[in-house]
Scaffold this active site. Structure first.
Site, short mmCIF file in Angstrom:
data_model
loop_
_atom_site.label_atom_id
_atom_site.label_comp_id
_atom_site.label_asym_id
_atom_site.label_seq_id
_atom_site.Cartn_x
_atom_site.Cartn_y
_atom_site.Cartn_z
N VAL A 1 0.86 -1.19 0.00
CA VAL A 1 0.00 0.00 0.00
C VAL A 1 0.91 1.24 0.00
O VAL A 1 1.74 1.40 0.90
CB VAL A 1 -0.94 0.02 1.23
CG1 VAL A 1 -1.80 1.28 1.22
CG2 VAL A 1 -1.83 -1.23 1.23
N HIS B 1 2.79 3.21 6.41
CA HIS B 1 2.10 2.57 7.53
C HIS B 1 3.12 1.80 8.34
O HIS B 1 4.04 1.19 7.80
CB HIS B 1 0.96 1.65 7.07
CG HIS B 1 1.33 0.72 5.96
ND1 HIS B 1 1.49 1.13 4.66
CD2 HIS B 1 1.59 -0.61 5.96
CE1 HIS B 1 1.82 0.11 3.90
NE2 HIS B 1 1.89 -0.98 4.67
P1 5GP Z 1 2.29 -3.78 3.47
O1 5GP Z 1 2.51 -5.11 2.81
O2 5GP Z 1 2.07 -2.68 2.46
O3 5GP Z 1 3.33 -3.46 4.50
O4 5GP Z 1 0.96 -3.94 4.31
C1 5GP Z 1 -0.31 -3.59 3.87
C2 5GP Z 1 -1.29 -4.07 4.92
O5 5GP Z 1 -2.54 -3.44 4.68
C3 5GP Z 1 -1.54 -5.58 4.87
O6 5GP Z 1 -1.23 -6.14 6.14
C4 5GP Z 1 -3.03 -5.69 4.53
O7 5GP Z 1 -3.67 -6.75 5.18
C5 5GP Z 1 -3.56 -4.34 4.97
N1 5GP Z 1 -4.74 -3.88 4.23
C6 5GP Z 1 -4.89 -3.87 2.89
N2 5GP Z 1 -6.09 -3.36 2.55
C7 5GP Z 1 -6.71 -3.03 3.71
C8 5GP Z 1 -7.98 -2.45 4.01
O8 5GP Z 1 -8.80 -2.13 3.14
N3 5GP Z 1 -8.26 -2.26 5.33
C9 5GP Z 1 -7.38 -2.59 6.32
N4 5GP Z 1 -7.78 -2.35 7.57
N5 5GP Z 1 -6.18 -3.14 6.08
C10 5GP Z 1 -5.84 -3.36 4.78
#
Ligand code: 5GP
Length: 125
Positions: A106, A110
């Site tokens: 994303v 975060h």
């Molecule tokens: P990354 O891989 O980018 O570090 O983590 C992205 C995180 O965002 C993942 O753990 C995934 O489960 C979470 N995520 C993706 N879409 C959504 C959403 O629509 N709502 C929430 N609450 N979490 C999300």
């Protein structure tokens, strides 16, 4: 699919949409600078995401462009949220994936807070 964190901020990313209230989230904390909410696919009993309200693609982008008050608030918010969800008493893990090798999916900064159980090795091999 991991993102390219050198690309400009994409206003249509899922966390931007959560911040605009277009998509629901299970929020646990909010202030002027930051929002924290449960991950939709938790990977530990406690799995919270903390995001700044500003438009930052990644940790690198945030470190380069955010104001000192934003950085201070975000740092303290992460610790406050960890304490409020009970992740801190026996320890927890912070993680921020950056770019392709980090597996960032994303394109809005975060920080993951994992807790609630022993978390095992730092990286799977
Ligand atoms: P990354 O891989 O980018 O570090 O983590 C992205 C995180 O965002 C993942 O753990 C995934 O489960 C979470 N995520 C993706 N879409 C959504 C959403 O629509 N709502 C929430 N609450 N979490 C999300």
């Amino acid at each position: 699919m991991p993102i390219d964190p050198t690309q400009p901020y994409d206003e249509s990313n899922i966390f931007a949409r959560i911040l605009r209230g277009e998509i629901p989230s299970r929020a646990v904390y909010e202030d002027e600078w930051a929002l924290a909410f449960h991950d939709i696919a938790p990977q530990s009993p406690v799995h919270i995401l903390v995001i700044p309200k500003g438009a930052y693609v990644s940790w690198d982008d945030f470190a380069a462009k955010a104001s000192d008050p934003e950085i201070a608030d975000f740092t303290r918010t992460i610790a406050k949220v960890a304490a409020s969800v009970g992740a801190d008493s026996q320890g927890y893990r912070l993680l921020s994936n950056v770019g392709k090798r980090g597996g960032q999916e994303v394109p809005h900064l975060h920080v993951h807070i994992f807790g609630g159980a022993p978390l095992g090795p730092m990286l799977s091999r």
